[in-house]
Design an enzyme around this catalytic site. Structure first.
Site, PDB file in Angstrom:
ATOM      1  N   ASP A  17       6.066  62.830 -53.496  1.00 25.52           N
ATOM      2  CA  ASP A  17       5.361  64.119 -53.559  1.00 25.52           C
ATOM      3  C   ASP A  17       6.277  65.322 -53.703  1.00 25.52           C
ATOM      4  OD1 ASP A  17       6.400  64.121 -50.835  1.00 25.52           O
ATOM      5  OD2 ASP A  17       5.063  65.809 -50.513  1.00 25.52           O
ATOM      6  N   ASP A  75       6.284  61.604 -45.884  1.00 27.14           N
ATOM      7  CA  ASP A  75       5.553  62.863 -45.697  1.00 27.14           C
ATOM      8  C   ASP A  75       4.936  63.366 -46.996  1.00 27.14           C
ATOM      9  OD1 ASP A  75       5.808  63.413 -42.911  1.00 27.14           O
ATOM     10  OD2 ASP A  75       7.926  63.870 -43.243  1.00 27.14           O
ATOM     11  N   ASP A 112      12.061  63.311 -54.003  1.00 29.17           N
ATOM     12  CA  ASP A 112      11.649  62.032 -54.596  1.00 29.17           C
ATOM     13  C   ASP A 112      11.988  61.942 -56.085  1.00 29.17           C
ATOM     14  OD1 ASP A 112      10.367  61.073 -52.217  1.00 29.17           O
ATOM     15  OD2 ASP A 112       8.806  62.563 -52.596  1.00 29.17           O
ATOM     16  N   LYS A 154      17.540  59.808 -52.862  1.00 27.73           N
ATOM     17  CA  LYS A 154      16.700  58.611 -52.766  1.00 27.73           C
ATOM     18  C   LYS A 154      16.887  57.689 -53.980  1.00 27.73           C
ATOM     19  CE  LYS A 154      12.981  60.676 -49.979  1.00 27.73           C
ATOM     20  NZ  LYS A 154      11.505  60.791 -49.842  1.00 27.73           N
ATOM     21  N   ASP A 169       7.546  57.245 -50.539  1.00 29.57           N
ATOM     22  CA  ASP A 169       7.897  58.346 -49.652  1.00 29.57           C
ATOM     23  C   ASP A 169       6.927  58.378 -48.461  1.00 29.57           C
ATOM     24  OD1 ASP A 169       8.857  61.041 -48.955  1.00 29.57           O
ATOM     25  OD2 ASP A 169       6.886  61.669 -49.696  1.00 29.57           O
TER      26      ASP A 169
HETATM   27  O1  LIG Z   1      12.218  64.855 -44.469  1.00 29.12           O
HETATM   28  C1  LIG Z   1      11.530  65.601 -45.178  1.00 29.12           C
HETATM   29  O2  LIG Z   1      11.829  66.792 -45.379  1.00 29.12           O
HETATM   30  C2  LIG Z   1      10.326  65.054 -45.868  1.00 29.12           C
HETATM   31  O3  LIG Z   1      10.160  63.702 -45.599  1.00 29.12           O
HETATM   32  P1  LIG Z   1       9.722  62.690 -46.747  1.00 29.12           P
HETATM   33  O4  LIG Z   1      10.918  62.431 -47.575  1.00 29.12           O
HETATM   34  O5  LIG Z   1       9.213  61.498 -45.999  1.00 29.12           O
HETATM   35  O6  LIG Z   1       8.628  63.368 -47.510  1.00 29.12           O
HETATM   36 MG   LIG Z   2       7.476  63.634 -49.146  1.00 31.37          MG
END
Ligand SMILES: O=C(O)COP(=O)(O)O
Ligand SMILES: [Mg+2]
Length: 227
Positions: free
Chosen positions: A173, A11, A177, A150, A9
């Site tokens: 996180d 963020d 995910d 995902k 992932d």
């Molecule tokens: O798009 C989001 O809300 C979070 O992004 P991520 O999946 O990279 O954590």
């Molecule tokens: Mg994330």
């Protein structure tokens, strides 16, 4: 079991507290002998830029599995369902003051700035029998097709690579995910992970954010799970 690839992932997982990229993680990805696949709720152009700047594969999962790219300059597999998401957005806009994020770039999801009570949004779409799912990643609120996530994206990528979803080590996180961590051979959540990600993971690192990802990779390398 030696994992053949890593799916990670963006963020909250390879970033720092302030959303900047953890450069130590970027360097570590380049040193690994296995491919690293980025998997995110962000739109494709964003992920491609991140992958290009890190120096890893352009085969990526974007928009929470709605978009799977086969490479930087090749085609993407785009899921259906944007119309339903837009319909849900139109309905919800009657009740809430909503702000769309990255609308120009998104192909499969409507994404909103956080700040509202997401359970109220869910109640309205459920009462109206709309087949969309609403998730809050801690970074944005996503109105998405409930058939893609995902985890489904990981199966598509695995097929493109000629391997299985279970050949991947997954690191994440957040609630978006969870499916990816369950479908992978091993799911590791970083220390800052939310409850859903923690439940889906087989292991949780002590450290948070990028530091947690470094810990997860170190664990895998020192236990012969990664080369
Ligand atoms: O798009 C989001 O809300 C979070 O992004 P991520 O999946 O990279 O954590
Ligand atoms: Mg994330």
């Amino acid at each position: 079991m030696v994992f053949k690839a890593l799916v990670v992932d963006i963020d909250g997982t390879i970033t720092n507290h302030d959303r900047t990229l953890d450069l130590r993680v970027a360097k570590k990805f380049r040193e690994l002998r296995v491919p690293v696949i980025l998997s995110t709720g962000n739109p494709l152009c964003y992920v491609h830029a991140v992958a290009r700047l890190i120096g890893i594969s352009g085969m990526v999962i974007a928009e929470n599995g709605g978009v799977v790219s086969t490479g930087f300059d090749s085609s993407s597999i785009i899921a259906d369902g944007m119309e339903e998401c837009e319909e849900a957005y139109e309905l919800l806009s009657r009740y809430f003051d909503l702000v769309k994020l990255d609308a120009t770039y998104r192909k499969t999801e409507v994404v909103l700035r956080r700040g509202m009570d997401v359970s109220q949004l869910r109640e309205i779409v459920e009462d109206n029998g709309m087949g969309v799912e609403i998730i809050d990643t801690g970074y944005a609120v996503h109105i998405k097709n409930s058939n893609m996530n995902k985890g489904t994206g990981l199966h598509t990528v695995a097929e493109l690579m000629g391997i299985q979803a279970s050949d991947f080590l997954a690191i994440g996180d957040s609630c978006n995910d969870a499916e990816m961590m369950r479908e992978a051979g091993l799911g590791i959540a970083v220390g800052n992970a939310d409850d859903e990600a923690r439940q889906a993971a087989s292991m949780i690192t002590k450290a948070s954010f990028g530091e947690g990802t470094l810990e997860a990779i170190e664990y895998a390398l020192s236990n012969g799970l990664l080369e």
